[in-house]
Enzyme design. Structure first.
Site: not given
Ligand code: OXD
Ligand code: MN
Length: 674
Positions: A125, A274, A283, A303, A325, A327, A350, A446
């Protein structure tokens, strides 16, 4: 910058010139697949658009108008209206394999799995190029202290962004490609909590990924036709004009721009193929636009993961949890408890959309239908359920591949792959060995996997009413200061803990290369769709909804380490808590607290487990509970100073009064510590 604008202006000239020639084609304007002339829809197109799959008749008039308007802007070769079928996807995958965009993972450990390798400049991102466009800057961003750099929100005026998008980026951006029309639903189709969208994209990778991540295709179109539902989110995406680029991953990184227009229910994303930049349901829609909708409609778009947890007596509760993100949200959402008799099931990993129902229960859904998780570190030890799920029907992006057609990533070393025997090619096409100084898989690589194939997917994960949330967890990656778990004193204090969240940076954002502790309120810093101060106020207001049964709010930190100063010189501090399945012990304590069991005592920062109340029976090696739960005055004086500095720097005018009061109360409690 000047150079790239000139390049665009030049392209614009070209576009205008070619437009002239389109005018001469007016007479032949028709939709071949749809078997209708554009003029029958009352629209004047300037060239031929063949509908090569599906039909524009499937769309409501509003959606059709949107598609035609954007087709006129982007000038695709033809239009494909997605039906979401197996056959459609198989044909697209086939086409992508032929174009080199996807490689089949041929090892028999993987079933129907593919690997996409991106352009090296398109790997995450891009927060700096992501904007919220509202009338006034203040609508999107808090006013910062004079001279400070704002980092809660990125604003551009609607007019400037329209110019950037409609004049400089999107014109002719799909030339020579197909425009796919993706009708999709965030949430179970027909659920009172669901919302709908159309993504128009020139990337077949996006189509296949959106088919996993959302409910997509004919079922959504039929629902929209039958229900008369008019609201839909407009999502326009193009990988951009990729002059002279790798044809297997076209993109335009220098000119990438992602814009959200909350008051037009619209997202425009140009230049990147991406994940978060291109799968616009995730998002862009389900967090940024949805957070703004949620403020206006009195609900929450967060989130957060949602998990269901059942105790040995069969009593079940649902918990939502926000972490920045990368974690460990996915690992927690799919946790395999080590505590005997306990069971965790996953609703989502998520994003959570939550609303109080008429009985005052906070009902949550996972608006997505797939997992787009960080791959490195995913193994049988860290997440056995995800490991199983991602071995079928999965699109991987930027992992490494062995010569035998196996996927490979860091963290799977323990799996049965002999690295001394097999040849590994890294995500960026280099020969990789254990000794290499670069990683085999990109650290933000991913998996994109359907949720329903997760063994522990919760039976109610598609319940249109949503599941009742009884606890909310905040957390982050903190090596010092913050104990394993504490409970907030009440809702307002809980909102304060969310607002003051801090975490070590991770790899999910392009900018996340330096390891430092960053503020990330509610884990929403990159995903806020409006002014962060108003967002905090919205959380405070949610606490006042009539008859709301407010969930308890907790703060957890799995990542505390030994104190370096107490170790013999040069020794690296180790984690104090084993994490993963053992986190079920913390969830057990939280579960008991939601039943108001007397297992907590107050501390200066909130409620912590009473001595002996956290079940550590059988944990080997024994955990150093004293250091894991230590709340040290000097640490917390600095912590509170850091929070004050953050609020005064980033939200001096916008932080709601009750949060200043909470800060003062915490300062006073810390100051009076012995
Ligand atoms: C993030 C994701 O970046 O879930 O939080 O992809
Ligand atoms: Mn996320």
């Amino acid at each position: 910058m000047i150079f790239s604008s000139l390049r665009h202006l030049f392209l614009l000239e070209q576009v205008s010139a070619s437009r002239l020639s389109y005018l001469t084609h007016m007479a032949s304007t028709q939709f071949i697949g749809g078997r209708r002339r554009a003029s029958e829809y009352g629209l004047q197109l300037k060239r031929t658009f063949s509908v090569i799959h599906g039909s524009l008749d499937w769309l409501t008039p509003e959606a059709r108008e949107y598609v035609v308007e954007k087709a006129r802007l982007c000038q695709p070769e033809n239009i494909h209206v997605c039906d979401g079928s197996e056959a459609e996807n198989a044909a697209l995958v086939d086409q992508m394999v032929r174009a080199g965009t996807l490689k089949k993972i041929t090892s028999d450990k993987f079933e129907n799995c593919y690997l996409a390798l991106t352009d090296k400049r398109d790997i995450a991102r891009v927060e700096r190029k992501t904007y919220i466009c509202m009338e006034k800057e203040k609508d999107a961003c808090p006013t910062v202290r004079f001279g400070s750099k704002a980092f809660l929100g990125n604003w551009m005026s609607v007019e400037s962004m329209d110019f950037q998008m409609n004049r400089l980026r999107f014109p002719n951006s799909m030339a020579g490609r197909t425009m796919y029309v993706i009708p999709f639903s965030m949430g179970p189709v027909g659920s009172p909590l669901a919302k709908y969208g159309f993504e128009l994209t020139d990337s077949p990778y996006v189509v296949s990924s959106m088919r996993i991540m959302t409910r997509m295709g004919k079922s959504v179109l039929d629902y929209l036709q039958q229900s008369g539902e008019k609201q839909f989110i407009r999502c326009l995406h193009s990988v951009g004009r990729s002059l002279g680029m790798l044809s297997s991953w076209p993109c335009d990184p220098e000119n990438t721009l992602i814009a959200h227009f909350p008051h037009r229910n619209e997202v425009c994303s140009y230049g990147s193929g991406y994940g978060g930049n291109s799968l616009l349901g995730k998002k862009c829609f389900a967090l940024r636009l949805a957070s703004s909708l949620a403020q206006r409609e009195m609900w929450l778009a967060e989130h957060m993961l949602i998990l269901g947890i059942t105790n040995p007596e069969g009593k079940k509760k649902y918990i939502a949890a926000a972490f920045p993100s990368a974690c460990g949200k996915t690992n927690l959402a799919m946790l395999k408890p080590t505590l005997p008799g306990w069971k965790v099931e996953c609703v989502g990993d998520d994003i959570a959309w939550m609303r109080f129902d008429s009985e005052g229960n906070l009902r949550g859904i996972n608006p997505e239908s797939g997992f787009f998780g960080v791959v490195p570190g995913t193994s049988m030890k860290t997440n056995p359920y995800a490991m199983k799920a991602i071995h079928k029907n999965t699109i991987f992006t930027n992992v490494a591949m062995t010569k035998d057609g196996d996927a490979y990533w860091e963290g799977m070393e323990d799996e049965d792959l002999d690295l001394d025997e097999v040849e590994v090619t890294s995500w960026d096409h280099r020969r990789w060995t254990r000794e290499s100084e670069f990683t085999a898989a990109h650290k933000n690589s991913r998996f994109c996997s359907p949720a329903h194939q997760l063994e522990i997917i919760d039976p109610a994960w598609e319940d249109p009413k949503g599941v009742p949330i009884e606890a909310i967890l905040f957390g982050g990656r903190r090596e010092r200061v913050v104990p394993l778990v504490y409970e907030s004193n009440d809702w307002t204090h809980g909102v304060f803990t969310g607002a003051s969240m801090r975490s070590l940076t991770t790899a999910a954002s392009l900018e996340g290369t330096v390891r430092r502790v960053n503020h990330d309120p509610f884990a929403m810093r990159p995903f806020l769709g409006y002014n962060c101060g108003q967002y905090f106020q919205h959380w405070l207001d949610m606490g006042k909804v009539a008859n709301a049964k407010l969930p308890k709010i907790f703060y957890v930190n799995w990542f505390r380490k030994e104190e370096r100063s107490k170790l013999p010189g040069g020794q690296d501090p180790k984690f104090l808590w084993p994490g993963f399945g053992e986190n079920s012990r913390v969830l057990e304590w939280i579960f008991r607290r939601t039943d108001n069991e007397d297992v907590a005592i107050s501390s200066p920062i909130g409620l912590v487990p009473k001595y002996g109340a956290l079940n550590i029976e059988g944990l080997t090696p024994a955990v150093d509970m004293e250091n894991l739960f230590a709340i040290r005055k000097d640490d917390w004086v600095r912590e509170v100073q850091g929070i004050r500095e953050f609020f005064e720097d980033q939200l001096p005018e916008d932080l709601p009064g009750p949060l200043w009061t909470e800060l003062k109360k915490l300062e006073d409690r810390v100051a009076s510590m012995p």
